[in-house]
Design a protein around this motif. Structure first.
Motif, short mmCIF file in Angstrom:
data_model
loop_
_atom_site.label_atom_id
_atom_site.label_comp_id
_atom_site.label_asym_id
_atom_site.label_seq_id
_atom_site.Cartn_x
_atom_site.Cartn_y
_atom_site.Cartn_z
N PHE A 124 -32.90 13.97 1.37
CA PHE A 124 -33.25 12.45 1.58
C PHE A 124 -34.82 12.19 1.71
O PHE A 124 -35.50 11.28 2.20
N GLU A 125 -35.64 13.42 1.49
CA GLU A 125 -36.90 13.30 1.32
C GLU A 125 -37.60 12.04 0.95
O GLU A 125 -38.68 11.87 1.36
N ALA A 142 -36.56 9.32 0.22
CA ALA A 142 -36.33 7.91 0.56
C ALA A 142 -37.50 7.25 1.55
O ALA A 142 -37.52 6.05 1.70
N ARG A 143 -38.34 8.10 1.85
CA ARG A 143 -39.39 7.80 3.02
C ARG A 143 -40.54 6.68 2.50
O ARG A 143 -40.67 5.85 3.28
N TYR A 177 -35.63 11.71 6.95
CA TYR A 177 -35.67 12.07 5.40
C TYR A 177 -35.92 13.54 5.02
O TYR A 177 -36.79 14.26 4.64
#
Length: 301
Positions: A285-286, A288-289, A281
């Motif tokens: 993509f942080e 998306a967690r 993430y």
């Protein structure tokens, strides 16, 4: 983009150099696509990574999935699809609507049916150059009523990107691209300029048409035609029914392509880094967690 004037006679019509029939295959969760670019025989047609003619009926769809390094262009032909991503961007596109999504450094999103019955459309993947692969994601959405259109001599065109019949699209293409949706009445003859250095193809949606050379055999729906060199496309509708097809062209990037599913970069090291970023993430993509699309809540995906 050079000025398009249908009264001009092309100096050299582009011939059809390869022809493919796009056969149905399964994709996503329960969806059916006819893939013409991005298949075994045609992995890449610079700068185009994939072309799918999709057909999906709820509860099938394309649940949460990531992208990095390219753009997706979704053009609806029938029904409607709801899309949403981990940035909070959400919307629905219906028949004739367009979404031009630049995934850039990273996006996770879903595309799910938003109406009863079968939803149909086209999705084109356009590669980004190395200098643009890690840009911030962005969207261009155009409703059907706002897509530029023109008509002349039995020819109607919806100008999704580029220019035709003297009409230009407002869509910004980071990788220079033309995307034209043509309908030719019986007896109509098209001459459409294409920048000489660009790669271009035709995908037939409905009816039958003659392309490249007036003596060529007619081509019917679900066929992709790769065009050779020349300054434009000639097409004829010699049948008794309307002919509908898209003409797509783009400036080749001439860069190495390393692809792993929804990730498209220039080197294996960049792909490895993308996988690491997605799993951890990080670097785009942080969010998306802790995110899941509303359209897939309660579904067993």
């Amino acid at each position: 983009m050079p000025e398009t004037n249908m009264s001009n006679v092309l100096k050299e019509s582009r011939p059809v150099v390869r022809k493919f029939q796009a056969r149905p295959q399964h994709e996503g969760v329960g969806a059916i696509v006819r893939r013409s670019i991005g298949r075994f025989e045609l992995k890449y047609f610079d700068p185009f990574l994939a072309l799918d003619e999709f057909s999906v009926t709820a509860p099938a769809g394309f649940p949460d999935h990531p992208h990095r390094g390219f753009e997706t262009v979704t053009y609806m032909l029938q029904g409607a699809v709801t899309h949403e991503d981990f940035e909070g961007h959400k919307g629905t596109i219906g028949a004739g609507d367009l979404q031009w999504m630049t995934a850039g450094r990273g996006i996770v999103h879903s595309e799910m049916p938003a109406a009863q019955g079968t939803q149909k459309g086209l999705q084109l993947w356009i590669n980004l150059s190395s200098q643009h692969k890690m840009i911030e994601p962005r969207y261009q959405e155009i409703m059907s009523k706002d897509i530029a259109e023109a008509a002349k001599d039995g020819i109607k065109v919806r100008v999704i990107a580029g220019e035709a019949l003297g009409t230009k699209s407002p869509v910004y293409t980071r990788t220079p691209t033309m995307y034209l949706d043509f309908t030719l009445k019986p007896g109509a003859h098209l001459q459409q300029p294409i920048p000489i250095s660009w790669n271009a193809f035709v995908y037939v949606l409905d009816g039958e048409g003659v392309f490249g050379n007036s003596r060529s055999l007619p081509v019917v729906a679900h066929h992709l035609l790769l065009l050779g060199t020349g300054d434009g496309l000639e097409a004829w509708n010699k049948s008794s029914k309307p002919l509908k097809f898209i003409l797509v062209g783009g400036e080749p990037l001439g860069e190495p392509v390393v692809q792993l599913g929804p990730f498209v970069m220039n080197t294996q090291e960049e792909i490895d880094q993308t996988i690491e970023d997605f799993e951890n993430y990080a670097n785009g993509f942080e969010k998306a967690r802790h995110w899941r699309s509303e359209a897939t809540l309660g579904l067993d995906y």
